[in-house]
Design an enzyme around this catalytic site. Structure first.
Site, PDB file in Angstrom:
ATOM      1  N   TYR A 124       0.851  -1.190   0.000  1.00 55.01           N
ATOM      2  CA  TYR A 124       0.000   0.000   0.000  1.00 55.01           C
ATOM      3  C   TYR A 124       0.892   1.247   0.000  1.00 55.01           C
ATOM      4  O   TYR A 124       1.786   1.369   0.847  1.00 55.01           O
ATOM      5  CB  TYR A 124      -0.921   0.026   1.230  1.00 55.01           C
ATOM      6  CG  TYR A 124      -1.817   1.239   1.166  1.00 55.01           C
ATOM      7  CD1 TYR A 124      -2.904   1.246   0.307  1.00 55.01           C
ATOM      8  CD2 TYR A 124      -1.537   2.394   1.890  1.00 55.01           C
ATOM      9  CE1 TYR A 124      -3.697   2.380   0.173  1.00 55.01           C
ATOM     10  CE2 TYR A 124      -2.326   3.524   1.766  1.00 55.01           C
ATOM     11  CZ  TYR A 124      -3.404   3.510   0.909  1.00 55.01           C
ATOM     12  OH  TYR A 124      -4.186   4.622   0.763  1.00 55.01           O
ATOM     13  N   GLN A 186     -10.679   1.129   1.504  1.00 54.17           N
ATOM     14  CA  GLN A 186     -11.171   0.249   0.434  1.00 54.17           C
ATOM     15  C   GLN A 186     -10.031  -0.555  -0.198  1.00 54.17           C
ATOM     16  O   GLN A 186     -10.221  -1.705  -0.606  1.00 54.17           O
ATOM     17  CB  GLN A 186     -11.989   1.026  -0.609  1.00 54.17           C
ATOM     18  CG  GLN A 186     -11.315   2.191  -1.314  1.00 54.17           C
ATOM     19  CD  GLN A 186     -11.362   3.496  -0.520  1.00 54.17           C
ATOM     20  OE1 GLN A 186     -11.495   3.510   0.707  1.00 54.17           O
ATOM     21  NE2 GLN A 186     -11.221   4.611  -1.208  1.00 54.17           N
ATOM     22  N   ASN A 209      -2.534   6.553   6.566  1.00 54.47           N
ATOM     23  CA  ASN A 209      -3.095   7.425   7.609  1.00 54.47           C
ATOM     24  C   ASN A 209      -3.791   6.573   8.667  1.00 54.47           C
ATOM     25  O   ASN A 209      -3.767   5.339   8.624  1.00 54.47           O
ATOM     26  CB  ASN A 209      -4.041   8.453   6.984  1.00 54.47           C
ATOM     27  CG  ASN A 209      -5.226   7.798   6.281  1.00 54.47           C
ATOM     28  OD1 ASN A 209      -5.551   6.635   6.549  1.00 54.47           O
ATOM     29  ND2 ASN A 209      -5.854   8.519   5.391  1.00 54.47           N
ATOM     30  N   SER A 233       5.852   9.213  11.604  1.00 55.24           N
ATOM     31  CA  SER A 233       7.326   9.191  11.563  1.00 55.24           C
ATOM     32  C   SER A 233       7.933   9.892  12.771  1.00 55.24           C
ATOM     33  O   SER A 233       7.355  10.827  13.310  1.00 55.24           O
ATOM     34  CB  SER A 233       7.820   9.938  10.327  1.00 55.24           C
ATOM     35  OG  SER A 233       7.361   9.319   9.194  1.00 55.24           O
ATOM     36  N   HIS A 258       7.210  15.516   7.552  1.00 56.98           N
ATOM     37  CA  HIS A 258       6.378  14.396   7.092  1.00 56.98           C
ATOM     38  C   HIS A 258       4.898  14.629   7.381  1.00 56.98           C
ATOM     39  O   HIS A 258       4.051  14.398   6.534  1.00 56.98           O
ATOM     40  CB  HIS A 258       6.806  13.085   7.748  1.00 56.98           C
ATOM     41  CG  HIS A 258       7.791  12.329   6.906  1.00 56.98           C
ATOM     42  ND1 HIS A 258       7.452  11.792   5.703  1.00 56.98           N
ATOM     43  CD2 HIS A 258       9.098  12.042   7.103  1.00 56.98           C
ATOM     44  CE1 HIS A 258       8.518  11.194   5.179  1.00 56.98           C
ATOM     45  NE2 HIS A 258       9.526  11.334   6.004  1.00 56.98           N
ATOM     46  N   GLU A 322      12.089   5.428  16.042  1.00 53.03           N
ATOM     47  CA  GLU A 322      12.135   4.811  14.715  1.00 53.03           C
ATOM     48  C   GLU A 322      13.516   5.056  14.083  1.00 53.03           C
ATOM     49  O   GLU A 322      14.153   4.148  13.580  1.00 53.03           O
ATOM     50  CB  GLU A 322      11.028   5.439  13.851  1.00 53.03           C
ATOM     51  CG  GLU A 322      10.987   4.886  12.442  1.00 53.03           C
ATOM     52  CD  GLU A 322      10.047   5.685  11.530  1.00 53.03           C
ATOM     53  OE1 GLU A 322       9.682   6.825  11.886  1.00 53.03           O
ATOM     54  OE2 GLU A 322       9.701   5.156  10.465  1.00 53.03           O
ATOM     55  N   HIS A 323      13.970   6.297  14.132  1.00 50.20           N
ATOM     56  CA  HIS A 323      15.309   6.650  13.641  1.00 50.20           C
ATOM     57  C   HIS A 323      16.082   7.300  14.766  1.00 50.20           C
ATOM     58  O   HIS A 323      15.538   8.131  15.495  1.00 50.20           O
ATOM     59  CB  HIS A 323      15.243   7.678  12.516  1.00 50.20           C
ATOM     60  CG  HIS A 323      14.321   7.311  11.404  1.00 50.20           C
ATOM     61  ND1 HIS A 323      13.020   7.733  11.336  1.00 50.20           N
ATOM     62  CD2 HIS A 323      14.531   6.555  10.303  1.00 50.20           C
ATOM     63  CE1 HIS A 323      12.456   7.258  10.241  1.00 50.20           C
ATOM     64  NE2 HIS A 323      13.340   6.533   9.590  1.00 50.20           N
ATOM     65  N   GLU A 410       3.940 -37.497  29.856  1.00 49.73           N
ATOM     66  CA  GLU A 410       2.834 -36.560  29.574  1.00 49.73           C
ATOM     67  C   GLU A 410       1.510 -37.299  29.411  1.00 49.73           C
ATOM     68  O   GLU A 410       0.478 -36.678  29.130  1.00 49.73           O
ATOM     69  CB  GLU A 410       3.129 -35.727  28.310  1.00 49.73           C
ATOM     70  CG  GLU A 410       4.162 -34.630  28.552  1.00 49.73           C
ATOM     71  CD  GLU A 410       4.253 -33.605  27.418  1.00 49.73           C
ATOM     72  OE1 GLU A 410       3.714 -33.860  26.324  1.00 49.73           O
ATOM     73  OE2 GLU A 410       4.866 -32.548  27.641  1.00 49.73           O
TER      74      GLU A 410
END
Ligand code: HSO
Ligand code: ZN
Length: 423
Positions: A124, A186, A209, A233, A258, A322-323, A410
């Protein structure tokens, strides 16, 4: 930007909190769209594309001719840049391919583990304010290297029903042929359940998003795999006196631009360093085309003063960015002590932007503190690992006592019998 001076450890958790995203509130509207796509396929996809993207689409799949036009219309310099980035990303990700190793755990008992590509994957790519075609390289290249047979890509069309030429060029460059003009919830529904034209996949990758993120989480409950829980981000920078204020300011702004919900954090032991970086940020942000977005992100962002280097490292590991950019002197020694981060950029000449586009590492990384337990996307994300074993008659004899004793203890006699009958 808010400056926090020498916060106590007890205050760290609250201080390092990300801007909250309330996915639960979206759930019922997202679920409704997913269900409609599941039940009505293409018709629902087209209806929602008209409703949300204002585009009327007759053919959801991008035609060969559209790829050709993109190829011709895209700027030659940009095409060369995409191809050059592709080479580096391919070179780095190729090194992640490993051949299975047969291990003899006991004489006659051989075990091995083989990576097998996930057959069908869906990528995506969001549209919106800036179409991030670089993400196609970051997802498409490892998918191809892993050997995924069917790789499809969905991205929202503009109001004219078109995708950005750079998206089509990048998709072609990595060998993705099935591209669909569909975005949002969708798109996630179509890839999860399949429609007349969009094939169902087993794993969905890519940022989006909050609606897309929510949709990915909901289809996960339906048995689909997803790359990772994605959030806005973020970057953290550790800067000492050796840092150049303009470099660090530019790095912080590169993530702030971003999105309004992005978060950037600066950690330093020096008030002078923090001061000069703050001034540089104010200077540089005013010149940015996306300054409105960056200014909003800066409002969520933090400049944190700590007492010493050890405390800085502890705080950064707690944040799990993240960074992480280490803009300091003894960079190797500090990097050794980093245990929670998606990707680390070492020294004064390693801006995050190079990893975002072209150095070779992947830019799809764990956000929101998930770097404590998750890794970024790699070839591994596109494979399953299947274990195999083969025993000789001698091998079975060697292992029999162990298995029989455990099975009987067992209370699982049939398990023991499966060995005994063969002896
Ligand atoms: N920094 C983003 C990736 C990206 N940057 C794409 C520019 N284009 C991931 O956190
Ligand atoms: Zn970026």
């Amino acid at each position: 930007m808010q400056v926090y001076q020498y916060p106590e450890r007890g205050e760290w958790k609250a201080l390092l909190q990300r801007p909250v995203m309330n996915v639960a509130a979206l759930e019922s509207s997202v679920q409704h769209i997913l269900q409609e796509v599941k039940q009505q396929g293409d018709a629902a996809v087209k209806k929602f594309t008209l409703q949300f993207d204002k585009a009327t689409i007759s053919d959801l799949q991008v035609a060969e001719e559209e790829f050709m036009i993109a190829q011709q219309s895209l700027d030659a310099k940009l095409k060369a840049a995409i191809l050059s980035a592709k080479v580096n990303i391919e070179t780095f990700h190729k090194s992640q391919l490993t051949a299975p190793e047969v291990i003899e755990t006991m004489p006659g008992v051989q075990c091995w583990r083989k990576s097998v590509a996930i057959e069908k994957v869906g990528l995506y790519i969001p549209g919106g304010t800036a179409p991030l075609f670089s993400t196609i390289l970051m997802l498409g290249i490892p998918a191809k290297l892993a050997g995924c047979k069917e790789i499809i890509l969905c991205s929202p069309p503009d109001a004219n029903g078109q995708l950005h030429p750079a998206i089509l060029f990048a998709a072609r460059a990595v060998g993705i042929t099935k591209v669909f003009k569909v975005g949002g919830v969708q798109a996630i529904g179509a890839m999860a359940y399949g429609t007349e034209t969009i094939p169902a996949v087993s794993k969905i990758f890519g940022p989006g998003n909050q609606y897309v993120t929510c949709a990915k989480q909901l289809v996960q409950q339906d048995g689909l795999a997803i790359d990772m829980p994605a959030g806005p981000s973020e970057v953290a920078v550790y800067a000492d006196e050796s840092a150049t204020a303009s470099f660090v300011a530019a790095d912080l702004l590169s993530q702030a631009e971003h999105g309004a919900d992005s978060q950037v954090v600066l950690v330093s032991c020096s008030p002078t360093v923090v001061n000069s970086i703050e001034q540089e940020i104010n200077k540089q942000v005013a010149e940015l085309p996306r300054k409105d977005i960056a200014v909003k992100a800066l409002a969520n962002s933090k400049l944190i003063l700590v007492n010493n280097e050890a405390e800085a490292i502890e705080l950064l590991n707690e944040y799990a960015p993240e960074h992480l950019i280490l803009s300091c002197n003894n960079v190797e020694a500090i990097a050794e002590q980093i245990i929670n981060a998606g990707s680390v950029f070492m020294g004064h000449y390693s801006p995050e932007s190079v990893g975002d586009y072209a150095s070779g590492t992947n830019h799809t990384l764990p956000t929101n503190g998930y770097a404590k337990a998750y890794s970024g996307v790699s070839v591994d994300s596109f494979v399953k690992k299947i274990t195999f074993q083969q025993l000789t008659q001698e091998g079975l004899k060697n292992i029999s006592k162990t298995v029989i004793a455990m099975a009987e203890a067992e209370g699982l006699q049939a398990h023991a019998n499966a060995v005994k009958v063969r002896l």
